[in-house]
Motif scaffolding. Sequence first.
Motif, short mmCIF file in Angstrom:
data_model
loop_
_atom_site.label_atom_id
_atom_site.label_comp_id
_atom_site.label_asym_id
_atom_site.label_seq_id
_atom_site.Cartn_x
_atom_site.Cartn_y
_atom_site.Cartn_z
N GLY A 27 11.79 0.03 10.61
CA GLY A 27 11.17 0.66 9.62
C GLY A 27 9.55 0.13 9.94
O GLY A 27 8.89 -0.85 9.82
N SER A 28 9.34 1.96 9.31
CA SER A 28 7.49 1.64 9.74
C SER A 28 6.95 1.81 7.96
O SER A 28 7.94 1.83 6.82
CB SER A 28 7.31 3.25 9.88
OG SER A 28 5.33 3.28 9.67
N ASP A 29 5.92 0.75 8.13
CA ASP A 29 5.61 0.89 6.56
C ASP A 29 3.86 1.46 6.32
O ASP A 29 2.90 0.45 7.33
CB ASP A 29 5.38 -0.18 6.16
CG ASP A 29 4.65 -0.79 4.88
OD1 ASP A 29 4.32 0.27 4.74
OD2 ASP A 29 4.43 -1.67 4.49
N PRO A 30 3.85 2.64 5.72
CA PRO A 30 2.51 2.83 5.37
C PRO A 30 1.21 2.80 5.24
O PRO A 30 -0.17 2.84 5.83
CB PRO A 30 2.91 4.94 5.11
CG PRO A 30 4.07 3.89 4.24
CD PRO A 30 4.41 2.92 4.92
N ILE A 54 11.03 3.19 15.88
CA ILE A 54 11.35 3.31 15.08
C ILE A 54 12.27 3.35 14.62
O ILE A 54 13.02 4.67 14.75
CB ILE A 54 9.91 4.09 13.95
CG1 ILE A 54 8.63 3.57 14.52
CG2 ILE A 54 10.11 4.52 12.50
CD1 ILE A 54 6.95 4.56 14.63
N LEU A 57 11.36 5.98 8.24
CA LEU A 57 10.13 6.21 7.60
C LEU A 57 10.38 5.32 6.38
O LEU A 57 11.30 6.36 5.32
CB LEU A 57 10.01 7.74 7.72
CG LEU A 57 9.46 7.68 9.30
CD1 LEU A 57 9.43 9.52 9.63
CD2 LEU A 57 8.36 7.15 10.15
N THR A 58 9.08 5.38 5.86
CA THR A 58 9.42 5.11 4.26
C THR A 58 8.48 5.34 3.41
O THR A 58 7.24 5.38 4.29
CB THR A 58 8.89 3.30 4.79
OG1 THR A 58 8.33 2.38 4.64
CG2 THR A 58 10.89 2.32 4.73
N HIS A 69 13.57 7.57 4.76
CA HIS A 69 14.32 8.43 5.66
C HIS A 69 14.66 8.16 6.80
O HIS A 69 13.27 7.28 7.56
CB HIS A 69 13.09 10.04 5.33
CG HIS A 69 13.31 10.50 6.32
ND1 HIS A 69 14.25 11.70 7.09
CD2 HIS A 69 12.50 11.26 8.37
CE1 HIS A 69 14.33 12.24 7.91
NE2 HIS A 69 13.23 11.94 8.97
#
Length: 506
Positions: A27-30, A54, A57-58, A69
């Motif tokens: 997952g992605s970590d903004p 990916i 989406l977090t 998401h």
Amino acid sequence: MTSMSSSAVYPLPAVIRTHPRVLSIAGSDPSGGAGIQADLKSIAAHGGYGMAAITALTAQNTRGVSGVHVPPVEFLRQQLETVSSDVAIDAVKIGMLGDAAVINEVRTWLVKVRPAVVVLDPVMVATSGDRLLRESAEAALRDLLPMADLITPNLPELAMLLGEPEAEDWPAALDQGKRLAGECGNTVLVKGGHLPGAQCPDALINTSGLLRQDVIEVGGPRVQTRNSHGTGCSLSSALAAVQARTGDWEASLREVKPWLREALMRADDLEVGQGSGPIHHFHHLRESSRPGAFAALLWKEAAVELEAIHGLAFIRDLGSGELPESEFSYYLAQDALYLNGYSRVLARAGALAPTEEEQLFWARGSQQCLDVESVLHRNWLSGREATTQSGPVTKAYVDHLMASSASGSYGVLLAAVLPCYWLYAEVGQQLHADFVQAGSPENHPYADWLRTYADEDFAEATRKAIALTDAAAAAASGRERAAMKEAFVQSCRYETAFFDAPRLHS
């Protein structure tokens, strides 16, 4: 210049590659501290080339996760298939998967692609305590575990995977790790980061993969910092990158753990966020002597010669089997003459080596050169007409090695002999791969010779020679490192000329 025996097929590039290609599925970590972002930083910090598919989406920062998401699983399938259809993947790190559909998609892809190294970090709960895996997906995740080579759960995740309370002390954690390894049949990394105390132990369980339940503990002091965001992601992705280079879980952990400890110690320098900030992945960049730095520099030089070697008619015809026997005989005869001198140079490296381990390594290499000459070369050349005089390239190459030997510098000598391991291994691996892809035809006139390139012992020796050269450079002065690079480049050029000599001779 010749591999030392003919045994089992061995994935040579994944073992000796200095820039392993590592795919992170996570997952992605903004906020940049965990997930895909942490994985790519960790892979790059260890000399790898990072890629990412990916899964989720977090919306998160250093204080917690506020939303997740999961994109349509069909798009994940497209990501995985697009990357793997173009790029040869040396290792895979799997992190946050989100739900059962995503897990099943990853499982299907793994069965199809079968990467050489798979590290699974079963991300279920974030450091902040936020849940990152739906409860309905836990069964699917447990089914995925046996497909990994290494599983790296934290203690809460280890307990959840077993359906038990979290371990309260180190013996209990080890017991849970042993049982998980027994159930899954792979290696488990038990991490002591969640336990109290001044020490932070880690342990690899079942490194053999044969369910012998061996336990290798690697201790270390606990780092007191609140900035530990993404520690698990960073550790697992770093292990994937390093394992693709070392092929040894214990060696990989012993390389990665000091890096992670320093990344935690230097985390406060970043001053990111108001909660649990990220670790400092690139704390080591200011150190020119970091492990792998000099080897990476040499690889750039070697790549130029490798391209030239693969373009030679001799290599092309050797691989296809169309090489005239006279050219192959000339090549073997020159190789036998070269190895006679090379064995003396390796013996000199043993005499200059600073440790007993290195002395034994180079002494064994010297002896193996003579064994190769008597077994492989003489068997082929027996009864065939072949020159007993050194050609101009052979003589020049051996003279160059002898001059490096006489320099008195251990580092310069190692750099000079390294291409004979490294370039030969890379060229041999490609020839053998092409041979296998063609169906390993028994009527290939050089079939027995091509099979020697799948030698596990030679891959191990090549990796060791690279590591020793890199270590010698780290301890050398700037002037000596420059001399090492020059000696290496010159040997690389001689390697190209050596492969081209049979065609010129004819």
